[in-house]
Write a protein that holds these residues in place. Sequence first.
Motif, PDB file in Angstrom:
ATOM      1  N   GLN A 252       0.901  -1.120   0.006  1.00 22.38           N
ATOM      2  CA  GLN A 252      -0.111  -0.131  -0.118  1.00 22.38           C
ATOM      3  C   GLN A 252       1.030   1.379  -0.127  1.00 22.38           C
ATOM      4  O   GLN A 252       0.509   2.187  -0.863  1.00 22.38           O
ATOM      5  CB  GLN A 252      -0.747   0.045   1.132  1.00 22.38           C
ATOM      6  N   GLU A 253       1.718   1.419   0.791  1.00 26.91           N
ATOM      7  CA  GLU A 253       2.723   2.211   0.907  1.00 26.91           C
ATOM      8  C   GLU A 253       3.542   2.528  -0.417  1.00 26.91           C
ATOM      9  O   GLU A 253       3.729   3.605  -0.852  1.00 26.91           O
ATOM     10  CB  GLU A 253       3.780   2.101   2.009  1.00 26.91           C
ATOM     11  N   SER A 254       4.058   1.423  -0.899  1.00 22.41           N
ATOM     12  CA  SER A 254       4.611   1.622  -2.398  1.00 22.41           C
ATOM     13  C   SER A 254       3.814   1.923  -3.463  1.00 22.41           C
ATOM     14  O   SER A 254       4.306   2.633  -4.354  1.00 22.41           O
ATOM     15  CB  SER A 254       5.317   0.179  -2.624  1.00 22.41           C
ATOM     16  N   SER A 293      -1.961   6.154 -12.797  1.00 20.42           N
ATOM     17  CA  SER A 293      -2.829   5.549 -11.511  1.00 20.42           C
ATOM     18  C   SER A 293      -2.793   4.080 -11.495  1.00 20.42           C
ATOM     19  O   SER A 293      -3.603   3.695 -10.570  1.00 20.42           O
ATOM     20  CB  SER A 293      -4.196   6.069 -11.950  1.00 20.42           C
ATOM     21  N   VAL A 294      -1.870   3.648 -12.330  1.00 22.10           N
ATOM     22  CA  VAL A 294      -1.855   1.805 -12.103  1.00 22.10           C
ATOM     23  C   VAL A 294      -0.437   1.617 -12.240  1.00 22.10           C
ATOM     24  O   VAL A 294       0.264   2.275 -12.848  1.00 22.10           O
ATOM     25  CB  VAL A 294      -2.772   1.251 -13.271  1.00 22.10           C
ATOM     26  N   PHE A 295      -0.232   0.261 -11.813  1.00 20.09           N
ATOM     27  CA  PHE A 295       1.130  -0.247 -12.034  1.00 20.09           C
ATOM     28  C   PHE A 295       1.004  -1.906 -12.009  1.00 20.09           C
ATOM     29  O   PHE A 295      -0.025  -2.319 -11.162  1.00 20.09           O
ATOM     30  CB  PHE A 295       2.261  -0.302 -11.404  1.00 20.09           C
ATOM     31  N   ASP A 332       8.468   9.892 -11.825  1.00 17.54           N
ATOM     32  CA  ASP A 332       7.915   9.406 -10.464  1.00 17.54           C
ATOM     33  C   ASP A 332       7.057   8.192 -10.698  1.00 17.54           C
ATOM     34  O   ASP A 332       6.138   7.942  -9.837  1.00 17.54           O
ATOM     35  CB  ASP A 332       7.081  10.688  -9.747  1.00 17.54           C
ATOM     36  N   TRP A 333       7.540   7.334 -11.559  1.00 19.84           N
ATOM     37  CA  TRP A 333       6.230   6.215 -11.870  1.00 19.84           C
ATOM     38  C   TRP A 333       6.921   5.171 -12.856  1.00 19.84           C
ATOM     39  O   TRP A 333       7.595   5.707 -13.860  1.00 19.84           O
ATOM     40  CB  TRP A 333       5.005   6.852 -12.577  1.00 19.84           C
TER      41      TRP A 333
END
Length: 468
Positions: A252-254, A293-295, A332-333
Motif C-alpha cells: 500500500q505504501e509503495s 494511476s496503475v502499475f 515518479d512512476w
Amino acid sequence: MSRMIVVSNRVQVSGSDAGGAQGGLAVALSAALREHQGLWFGWSGERTDTFSGHIDFRREQGVTTATIDLEDQDIEEYYDGYANRTLWPLFHYRIDLAEYERDFAGGYARVNARFADTLRPLLETDDVVWVQDYHLLLVGAELRRRGCRNRIGFFLHIPWPPKRLLSTLPGADALVRAMFAYDVIGFHTREWLESFREYAVLELGAVPVGNGGLAIGDTTVELLVAPIGIETADFKAAVEGSIARAAFRQMQESANGRAMIIGVDRLDYSKGLEERFAGYERFLRDCPDQRKSVFLLQIAPPSRATVESYRRIRATLDGLSGRINGAYADVDWVPLRYVNRGYPREVLAGFYRAARIGLVTPLRDGMNLVAKEYVAAQDPDDPGVLILSRFAGAAAQLSDAVLVNPYSAEELSDAIGRALSMRRAERIRRWRALMAVVEREDVIWWRRRCTEALLGTQAAAEEIREPA
C-alpha cells in the motif's frame, strides 16, 4: 485399514519450503498420508554416480518419506528430457517446442521402471498406491509387470492434449495403453478427461463401460473429474497473520495511491507472460489518462534453467519489460515492476490483498491455484477483480471472474480497463460467487474425492457428483 502410498517425482511434505500450487498439493497429500498411515515415495532431488536402489527413509511432520537418488543420465533423459522437453510442451499444446528424442523416451521408461523396482518390495497386500503427474505415467504398468495387484490410481495435474496433438508423439498408443494399468485416473477438468477418452476410444478401440469408465479387453479404468483447490481455511488465516499484514502495508505504501495489478507465475512459456505484457502495454497505449494511476507487479521466479526454451522466455521478458518501462515510465512512476524471485505464501497473501486486479492469464494450465489464492485473500467489503484466462483449468469453476482470451492484447487491455472501473457492488457480487467455490471445493474436498474413488468406498461407487 489400507495404507496410502503416494508416488511423485519429488517428495515435499507440507510445512517444508513450499509455495503456490505445490504447497497446496503437499497439504493434500500429507493429510491423506496421515489419515491412512502411509508412505510418500519419490526422487530426493539428489544425484548419484551409480543407481543402487538405496532408499532414504525419514519421518517428517507425521509423514514417512522414502526417497531415491538418480544418476546424471537419468535426470538428463527422464526429467530434463522427456518430462520437461517432450511431455510438458506437448501437453500444453506447444508442439513447436516439443523435442522427440529416443534417448529421452528410453530414459523416461527406465526411471519409471526404477521407481517400480524400488517401490514394489515396500508394498503390502492391502496398500493403495496413488501416483502423481506426468513424470510417472508408466509406473502403474511397471508395478503390474512386477506382480502388483493393489489398487493403483493416477492423477494428472496438467492438461491432457487433444487427439490431433497427442498423435504427434512417437509411441503415444503404447503410453496411453499403459495407463490402463491404473484403476482410477483423475483430471482437473471435464475437457482434459474427454481428450483422454477420445484418444483411447478412437485410437485404441477402448469402449465405454459402467458409469464413465473405459475398457480395453478385460482391463477397465475409471475416469474422474476432480479440480484441486487450495487449503482455503488456512490461507484465509494466513491473510490475517502478521506477515501478510506487513506485506499488505508495504505494498500500500509503495503503491502510493495507485491501483496495483498483480501476476504471480513460475517463469514458463505456458503462463502467457509475453502475451500478458503485450496486453498491459496495449492498455497503457490506449488509456493514457490512466497510466500514472496503475502499475503491474509481475512476480516470476525462474525454473528449469537448464532447458533452452526457458532461457529464451526469460530473455524475451527481460527485453519486453525494459521496452515497456522505457516507453512509458516517468521520473515518479514505473508502469511495470518485473521481479525474478519467489516469495513465501504468507507474503504473497498480503500482496494479493493489496492488488486491485489479479491477472491470471496462462495460455494453457491444468488448474492454476494462484487464481484461487487471489480470491481467498480479498477483503470481503472491498474485493479486487480476478481476470482469468479461459484456458486455465480454474475457469471451469471460477466463471464469475472476468474471463479473457490471453492471446488477444485488445481483450486483455479491455479487461484491465473494465476491472479498474468496476463498481464496488459488482466486485462484491462476483467475489462472493467465486469465494463460495473456493471454500466449498477446497483441497480437502479434492483429496477426499480422489481417495474415495481410489479406495472404492461406497461414496465413490455411485456417480460421483461433478464439481459445481
